[in-house]
Scaffold this motif. Structure first.
Motif, PDB file in Angstrom:
ATOM      1  N   GLN A  51      14.158  16.833  51.409  1.00 52.72           N
ATOM      2  CA  GLN A  51      13.247  16.937  50.270  1.00 52.72           C
ATOM      3  C   GLN A  51      12.731  18.360  50.060  1.00 52.72           C
ATOM      4  N   TYR A  52      12.822  19.213  51.097  1.00 47.18           N
ATOM      5  CA  TYR A  52      12.356  20.597  50.967  1.00 47.18           C
ATOM      6  C   TYR A  52      13.508  21.594  51.035  1.00 47.18           C
ATOM      7  N   SER A  53      14.734  21.107  50.905  1.00 51.54           N
ATOM      8  CA  SER A  53      15.878  22.005  51.063  1.00 51.54           C
ATOM      9  C   SER A  53      15.936  23.064  49.965  1.00 51.54           C
ATOM     10  N   GLY A  54      15.465  22.757  48.767  1.00 55.34           N
ATOM     11  CA  GLY A  54      15.458  23.733  47.691  1.00 55.34           C
ATOM     12  C   GLY A  54      14.564  24.919  48.005  1.00 55.34           C
ATOM     13  N   GLU A  55      13.398  24.643  48.591  1.00 55.81           N
ATOM     14  CA  GLU A  55      12.475  25.720  48.970  1.00 55.81           C
ATOM     15  C   GLU A  55      13.121  26.645  49.999  1.00 55.81           C
ATOM     16  N   ILE A  56      13.797  26.057  50.989  1.00 51.16           N
ATOM     17  CA  ILE A  56      14.431  26.867  52.022  1.00 51.16           C
ATOM     18  C   ILE A  56      15.591  27.673  51.440  1.00 51.16           C
ATOM     19  N   ALA A  57      16.347  27.063  50.517  1.00 51.58           N
ATOM     20  CA  ALA A  57      17.439  27.788  49.860  1.00 51.58           C
ATOM     21  C   ALA A  57      16.912  29.010  49.116  1.00 51.58           C
ATOM     22  N   ASN A  58      15.761  28.869  48.460  1.00 52.67           N
ATOM     23  CA  ASN A  58      15.157  30.005  47.758  1.00 52.67           C
ATOM     24  C   ASN A  58      14.762  31.110  48.719  1.00 52.67           C
ATOM     25  N   ARG A  59      14.223  30.724  49.882  1.00 49.39           N
ATOM     26  CA  ARG A  59      13.836  31.734  50.875  1.00 49.39           C
ATOM     27  C   ARG A  59      15.069  32.468  51.402  1.00 49.39           C
ATOM     28  N   VAL A  73      23.644  24.650  56.955  1.00 53.00           N
ATOM     29  CA  VAL A  73      22.395  23.963  56.660  1.00 53.00           C
ATOM     30  C   VAL A  73      22.574  22.481  56.982  1.00 53.00           C
ATOM     31  N   CYS A  74      21.779  21.992  57.922  1.00 52.31           N
ATOM     32  CA  CYS A  74      21.763  20.564  58.248  1.00 52.31           C
ATOM     33  C   CYS A  74      20.593  19.942  57.502  1.00 52.31           C
ATOM     34  N   SER A  75      20.897  19.233  56.408  1.00 52.77           N
ATOM     35  CA  SER A  75      19.878  18.652  55.543  1.00 52.77           C
ATOM     36  C   SER A  75      19.636  17.217  55.994  1.00 52.77           C
ATOM     37  N   VAL A  76      18.426  16.949  56.476  1.00 57.42           N
ATOM     38  CA  VAL A  76      18.140  15.689  57.160  1.00 57.42           C
ATOM     39  C   VAL A  76      17.523  14.679  56.202  1.00 57.42           C
ATOM     40  N   ASP A  77      18.203  13.554  56.055  1.00 58.70           N
ATOM     41  CA  ASP A  77      17.708  12.413  55.289  1.00 58.70           C
ATOM     42  C   ASP A  77      17.595  11.240  56.264  1.00 58.70           C
ATOM     43  N   PRO A  78      16.384  10.759  56.537  1.00 63.26           N
ATOM     44  CA  PRO A  78      16.222   9.713  57.560  1.00 63.26           C
ATOM     45  C   PRO A  78      17.073   8.470  57.326  1.00 63.26           C
TER      46      PRO A  78
END
Length: 354
Positions: A51-59, A73-78
């Motif tokens: 849910q916060y992967s976009g913010e990290i991509a911007n950084r 990038v390991c994007s974690v979806d429970p």
């Protein structure tokens, strides 16, 4: 610079398929233009909540020339039980004859919490061998980080992400026994440490270091770790003996550390006016009656000096702060270096914990 991207996608895939697709795509891009070559400096493995992967991509996009060679990038979806993946190879849109165009590789693997305990099995086939590997988990996931320690050389952390300074410092100590730790909270204090060192560098002023009698540090309410590390740095460099400070009202931390000649009064004050993480200001006092202050200001740090006779000077140190946008890029750069002052400062800061 304009870029062109080669993209591969797959659902319900596995690390072997992702690795094969990357190799094929790199070969194809190189065949199309022999001037394209993959950058080979650093692997960065980033573990993020989806849910916060976009913010990290911007950084990551703002790190500029310090961008890692391959980012995984390991994007974690429970809720996820299988792996989906997107692999992207970015190349400059134009490469002149005889020139080189560096390729940047990004792999996004969507995984579930069930995968984190054994994340090394997913990541190991995807990193470029013989390169340093740095792990960054801005949303926690300590279990995943621990699973990657045997294949990593660097862990990128941010002490201010932990709710309590004690947790941040103890976690950094634990990690530093196995890998090289780059702490963004430490890097936020770099301009302040540089200016303190420069102030006392002249031979005529250097003896004043032995007479420091008090230090007050003003910091963002969430950045007590950065303040503790700055005091830890002074203590480790000047041979101060550290003991636990006391917590007071309003988040203030204060107490004494012990120099060779006298006690040094330490006071850490949260400054709610500060809108960015890090330090707001500091004041050093000496037994000879001198005070030296630094405070954030437009365009740099505002410096103030005053002596026992009441003589005062004020000036601005332009561009002293990298700003929050530059901290991550500096962290990636530091992954390729070795700061010998951080670990002693960390050990001293841990002894200061209330």
């Amino acid at each position: 610079m304009a870029t062109v991207d080669t993209v591969w996608r797959a659902r319900d895939t596995n690390p072997g398929e992702i690795d094969a697709a990357l190799r094929s795509a790199l070969s194809q891009v190189h065949r199309e233009n022999a001037g394209y070559v993959p950058a080979r400096v650093l692997n960065l493995v980033t573990i993020v909540d989806k849910q916060y992967s976009g913010e990290i991509a911007n950084r990551l996009r703002r790190v500029g020339r310090y961008h890692p060679s391959r980012t995984i990038v390991c994007s974690v979806d429970p809720r996820r039980t299988t792996l989906d993946a997107v692999a992207t190879i970015s190349a400059p849109s134009e490469v002149g004859e005889g020139n080189i165009g560096l390729l940047r590789e990004t792999v996004v693997v969507e995984c579930g919490t069930r995968h984190l305990k054994h994340l090394d099995r997913i990541v190991d086939p995807l990193v470029v061998t013989d390169l340093l590997t740095c792990v960054w988990a801005p949303h926690g996931h300590a279990e995943a980080v621990d699973s990657l320690l045997d294949m990593s050389q660097i862990v990128l952390t941010d002490g201010v992400d932990e709710p309590e300074p004690v947790d941040a410092l103890h976690r950094a100590q634990q990690l530093s026994k196995k890998v090289y730790v780059v702490d963004l909270a430490w890097l936020r204090s770099t301009p302040w440490r540089e200016r303190i060192a420069a102030t006392f560098d002249p031979p005529t002023v250097r003896p004043e270091l032995r007479t420091i009698s008090a230090i007050t540090i003003r910091h963002h309410p969430d950045s007590a770790v950065a303040a503790l590390l700055l005091v830890g740095w002074l203590a480790s460099r000047l041979g101060w003996s550290c003991s636990p400070l006391m917590s007071g009202r309003g988040g203030i931390i204060e107490g004494n550390v012990h120099a060779r000649r006298q006690d040094v009064r330490v006071r850490l004050e949260p400054d709610p006016r500060l809108q960015v993480r890090g330090l707001a200001g500091l004041t050093l006092s000496t037994a000879s009656g001198r005070t030296y202050s630094l405070d954030r200001g437009p365009g740099g740090l505002r410096a103030h000096f005053e002596n026992r006779r009441g003589e005062q000077r004020d000036w601005t140190i332009l561009g002293a702060s990298r700003g929050e946008a530059g901290i991550l890029g500096e962290g990636i750069r530091q992954a390729l270096l070795r700061d010998q002052t951080y670990k002693p400062a960390l050990e001293a800061a841990a002894r200061l914990l209330p």
